[in-house]
Motif scaffolding. Structure first.
Motif, short mmCIF file in Angstrom:
data_model
loop_
_atom_site.label_atom_id
_atom_site.label_comp_id
_atom_site.label_asym_id
_atom_site.label_seq_id
_atom_site.Cartn_x
_atom_site.Cartn_y
_atom_site.Cartn_z
N MET A 1 1.13 4.62 -7.69
CA MET A 1 0.20 5.48 -6.96
C MET A 1 -1.21 5.46 -7.55
N THR A 2 -1.33 5.19 -8.84
CA THR A 2 -2.66 5.17 -9.47
C THR A 2 -2.95 3.83 -10.12
N ARG A 3 -2.19 2.79 -9.77
CA ARG A 3 -2.37 1.48 -10.38
C ARG A 3 -3.78 0.93 -10.13
N GLY A 4 -4.27 1.07 -8.93
CA GLY A 4 -5.60 0.56 -8.62
C GLY A 4 -6.68 1.22 -9.46
N ALA A 5 -6.57 2.54 -9.63
CA ALA A 5 -7.57 3.26 -10.42
C ALA A 5 -7.52 2.83 -11.88
N PHE B 1 -9.53 -11.58 7.36
CA PHE B 1 -8.52 -12.44 7.96
C PHE B 1 -7.39 -12.84 7.01
N PHE B 2 -7.61 -12.79 5.70
CA PHE B 2 -6.62 -13.36 4.79
C PHE B 2 -6.06 -12.39 3.74
N THR B 3 -6.78 -11.33 3.40
CA THR B 3 -6.38 -10.50 2.26
C THR B 3 -5.38 -9.42 2.69
N ARG B 4 -4.30 -9.29 1.94
CA ARG B 4 -3.29 -8.28 2.21
C ARG B 4 -3.55 -7.02 1.39
N GLU B 5 -3.17 -5.89 1.96
CA GLU B 5 -3.31 -4.62 1.27
C GLU B 5 -2.15 -4.42 0.30
N THR B 6 -2.46 -3.85 -0.86
CA THR B 6 -1.43 -3.62 -1.89
C THR B 6 -1.32 -2.15 -2.29
N MET B 7 -2.10 -1.29 -1.69
CA MET B 7 -2.14 0.11 -2.09
C MET B 7 -0.81 0.81 -1.82
N GLY B 8 -0.37 1.61 -2.80
CA GLY B 8 0.79 2.44 -2.61
C GLY B 8 2.13 1.74 -2.66
N ARG B 9 2.14 0.47 -3.00
CA ARG B 9 3.38 -0.29 -3.07
C ARG B 9 3.62 -0.75 -4.50
N SER B 10 4.88 -0.84 -4.88
CA SER B 10 5.18 -1.35 -6.20
C SER B 10 4.88 -2.84 -6.25
N LEU B 11 4.77 -3.38 -7.45
CA LEU B 11 4.51 -4.81 -7.59
C LEU B 11 5.63 -5.63 -6.97
N GLU B 12 6.86 -5.17 -7.08
CA GLU B 12 7.98 -5.90 -6.51
C GLU B 12 7.95 -5.87 -4.98
N GLU B 13 7.49 -4.77 -4.40
CA GLU B 13 7.33 -4.71 -2.94
C GLU B 13 6.24 -5.66 -2.47
N ASN B 14 5.15 -5.73 -3.23
CA ASN B 14 4.05 -6.61 -2.84
C ASN B 14 4.46 -8.08 -2.83
N GLU B 15 5.30 -8.47 -3.78
CA GLU B 15 5.64 -9.88 -3.90
C GLU B 15 6.81 -10.28 -3.02
N LYS B 16 7.57 -9.32 -2.47
CA LYS B 16 8.76 -9.64 -1.68
C LYS B 16 8.38 -9.80 -0.22
N GLU B 17 8.33 -11.03 0.25
CA GLU B 17 7.99 -11.32 1.64
C GLU B 17 9.05 -12.24 2.24
N ASP B 18 9.37 -12.01 3.49
CA ASP B 18 10.30 -12.90 4.17
C ASP B 18 9.62 -14.24 4.45
N THR C 1 3.44 -0.59 3.89
CA THR C 1 4.47 0.13 4.61
C THR C 1 5.29 0.97 3.66
N ASN C 2 5.82 2.04 4.16
CA ASN C 2 6.67 2.90 3.35
C ASN C 2 8.08 2.99 3.94
N SER C 3 8.49 1.89 4.58
CA SER C 3 9.80 1.88 5.21
C SER C 3 10.90 1.95 4.17
N PRO C 4 12.07 2.44 4.53
CA PRO C 4 13.18 2.50 3.57
C PRO C 4 13.52 1.15 3.00
N ARG C 5 13.37 0.11 3.83
CA ARG C 5 13.71 -1.22 3.33
C ARG C 5 12.82 -1.61 2.16
N ASN C 6 11.54 -1.30 2.25
CA ASN C 6 10.62 -1.68 1.19
C ASN C 6 10.72 -0.75 -0.01
N ASN C 7 11.05 0.50 0.24
CA ASN C 7 11.06 1.47 -0.87
C ASN C 7 12.37 1.45 -1.65
#
Length: 545
Positions: A159-163, A494-511, A529-535
């Protein structure tokens, strides 16, 4: 299911160790900025010492260092930074962050001292040895970038990683301010102890000591943090996910987090790690190629703008620096003092506030929004400065010009200069994180080389008038910088993904199906996203196929 030790890190409350980590990691960025941005006033001193007879012998302007020498001195440090980011970034993933972290800092400290002890007293020997040691300094500085960002991102909560990472990077602003403050203090001290009996055009012998002292003092703050770096534990994410030693990760985190080992140790044996793909592979490119492209390109574009503007501020407000060339009323210390004073003013009024605003908003509005807005407003301001520059501001820069110019530094730091440091430390798998951050940063420093060298030559006056700059060249350079900023805006959108509010493992896990979308599509891979699957369903080894 996520590892307990990683969940504890993601949900940990802000505590003493987080602030300690900010100081430990940030001191490298402090030293980086100090050593890079003390060069403009030092170039003034070196010009007075080693080029005082240039007009008589070489056809150069008296007391004026040739553009080729200035360009080489700047490019050597930045080239070393490129190499350091690539080498230390890869080493951080191969043998561990902590094991090479102290080495990068020690290389910075020793190189800073060596710059001050540049051997000989002749022009060629001093500048040659100074260039060599600044190259080594750049290697140490480059090594610190990916390691500091990666370590801070892996210790912070989500939650405060960016700061926290932005706070580490904000030490760069204090490094700029410190270099200017130290330069002004040293110049005033030496000026007070120097007699004015001699012609002011003849540089005082004390100036040769002054510039060396300024460079060496930059190593002091970094040296004080060396012990802390050597005693800090390895990142729990590296230990658990890369070395596959979850129990050791739990023991390390027990020392720094306010939790008992029973709360973060795993109750059951972990399943065997699935096969992993290498950095240079189609699978890496498919899953992370877009992210690496976005990070590297954005960093390259912002550094073209940021370093060209910062390192050559004196070319922009040249009429306030009356010591260029054959000025008969100013000695070496006064000239260097004025250059440093203006750098300090810009740091206080625009650079440092930009960092603080980013720290406050980075986890509220997100990285992509800040980066896009920063690029956009920088582009608008550079166009607003550049279009009327040749006929309105080339001979006299008023308050309006200085205000607009200061805003470019504010939006650089409340924008892409900070976010390009943060995002690469959040997007990539643990075993590639430091490497990919180093690659992105290396592209950035290539952009810095392009920006500094190109702007220096574009602003050079063809008529060899010491106080004048090439108004047409500066106008073109400012307009190009504006265009570069708009390119950065497009890359971000066009290319940059948002990483706010997600754990590092959620950010790196993509289908795999999501990763095939190279452009920033409106899919769950592009947006937070804060879906149950990601959290709740983050795998132990999130970057596995």
């Amino acid at each position: 299911m996520a590892l307990k030790v990683l969940s504890a890190l993601d949900s940990a409350k802000t505590q003493y160790y987080h602030f300690k980590a900010i100081i430990i990691a940030g001191m490298g960025l402090f030293t980086d900025a100090y050593d890079l941005f003390c060069i403009p006033p030092i170039m003034k001193l070196l010009g007075r010492i080693y080029y005082r007879d240039g007009a008589d012998r070489d056809g150069e302007k008296g007391f004026q260092i040739p553009n080729a020498v200035v360009s080489t001195m700047l490019a050597l440090a930045l080239l070393g930074t490129v190499i350091g980011q690539l080498v230390f970034g890869r080493l951080g993933d191969r043998i561990g962050r902590r094991r090479v972290y102290g080495l990068a800092l020690m290389l910075m400290v020793l190189s800073s001292l060596a710059c001050g002890f540049s051997i000989c007293t002749t022009k060629q020997c001093v500048l040659g040895s100074l260039g060599f040691f600044r190259f080594l300094l750049g290697v140490g500085i480059g090594g610190d970038y990916p390691l500091s960002a990666t370590i801070m991102s892996e210790f912070a909560n989500k939650m405060t990683r960016g700061a926290f990472i932005a706070a580490v990077f904000s030490m760069q602003g204090f490094g700029i301010l410190a270099s200017s403050t130290v330069t002004m203090a040293v110049c005033k001290i030496f000026e007070a102890t120097t007699t004015r009996d001699d012609d002011v055009n003849k540089t005082q012998h004390q100036a040769d000591i002054a510039w060396r002292l300024i460079l060496m003092l930059g190593s002091v703050p970094a040296a004080f943090t060396y012990y802390w770096r050597m005693t800090m534990p390895e990142s729990a994410r590296y230990t658990a996910l890369v070395e596959q030693n979850v129990m050791q990760a739990a023991k390390d985190m027990e020392k720094v987090l306010d939790v008992s080992i029973s709360q973060i140790a795993e109750e059951y044996p972990l399943p065997p790690s699935p096969p992993q793909y290498p950095l240079i592979s189609k699978r890496f490119l498919r899953r992370h190629g877009r992210d690496l492209f976005a990070c590297a390109t954005s960093w390259l574009l912002v550094d073209i703008v940021f370093y060209s503007s910062n390192l050559f501020q004196s070319k922009i407000y040249h009429q306030y620096i009356d010591g260029n060339g054959h000025d008969q009323t100013m000695n070496a210390f006064e000239e260097a003092f004025k250059v440093a004073r203006h750098q300090a003013i810009f740091a206080i009024c625009s650079t440092i506030p930009g960092y603080f605003v980013t720290v406050f908003f980075i986890d509220r509005i997100g990285r992509v929004a800040i980066q896009a807005l920063g690029f956009f407003f920088m582009g608008v301001i550079y166009l607003a400065i550049g279009v009327p520059y040749s006929h309105k501001w080339s001979k006299h820069t008023n308050f309006g010009f200085m205000f607009l110019y200061a805003l470019t530094f504010f939006f650089a730091n409340f924008g892409p200069n900070t976010t390009t440091f943060i995002v690469p430390a959040e997007l990539f798998p643990a075993r590639f994180r430091s490497t990919c951050h180093g690659i992105s940063g290396a592209f950035g420093k290539v952009g810095a080389i392009i920006g500094t060298v190109a702007f220096l030559w574009a602003s050079q006056d063809d008529n060899k008038d010491d106080k004048a700059v090439n108004a047409t060249g500066v106008t073109i350079a400012l307009l190009i910088l504006g265009g570069v900023c708009f390119m950065g805006f497009a890359i971000t959108y066009f290319f940059t993904r948002e990483t706010m509010g997600r754990s590092l493992e959620e950010n790196e896990k993509e289908d795999d199906s999501d990763a095939l979308c190279f452009l920033r599509c409106l899919t769950k891979s592009s947006l937070p996203t804060n879906s149950p699957r990601n959290n709740n369903e983050v795998a132990v080894n999130a970057d596995a196929p």
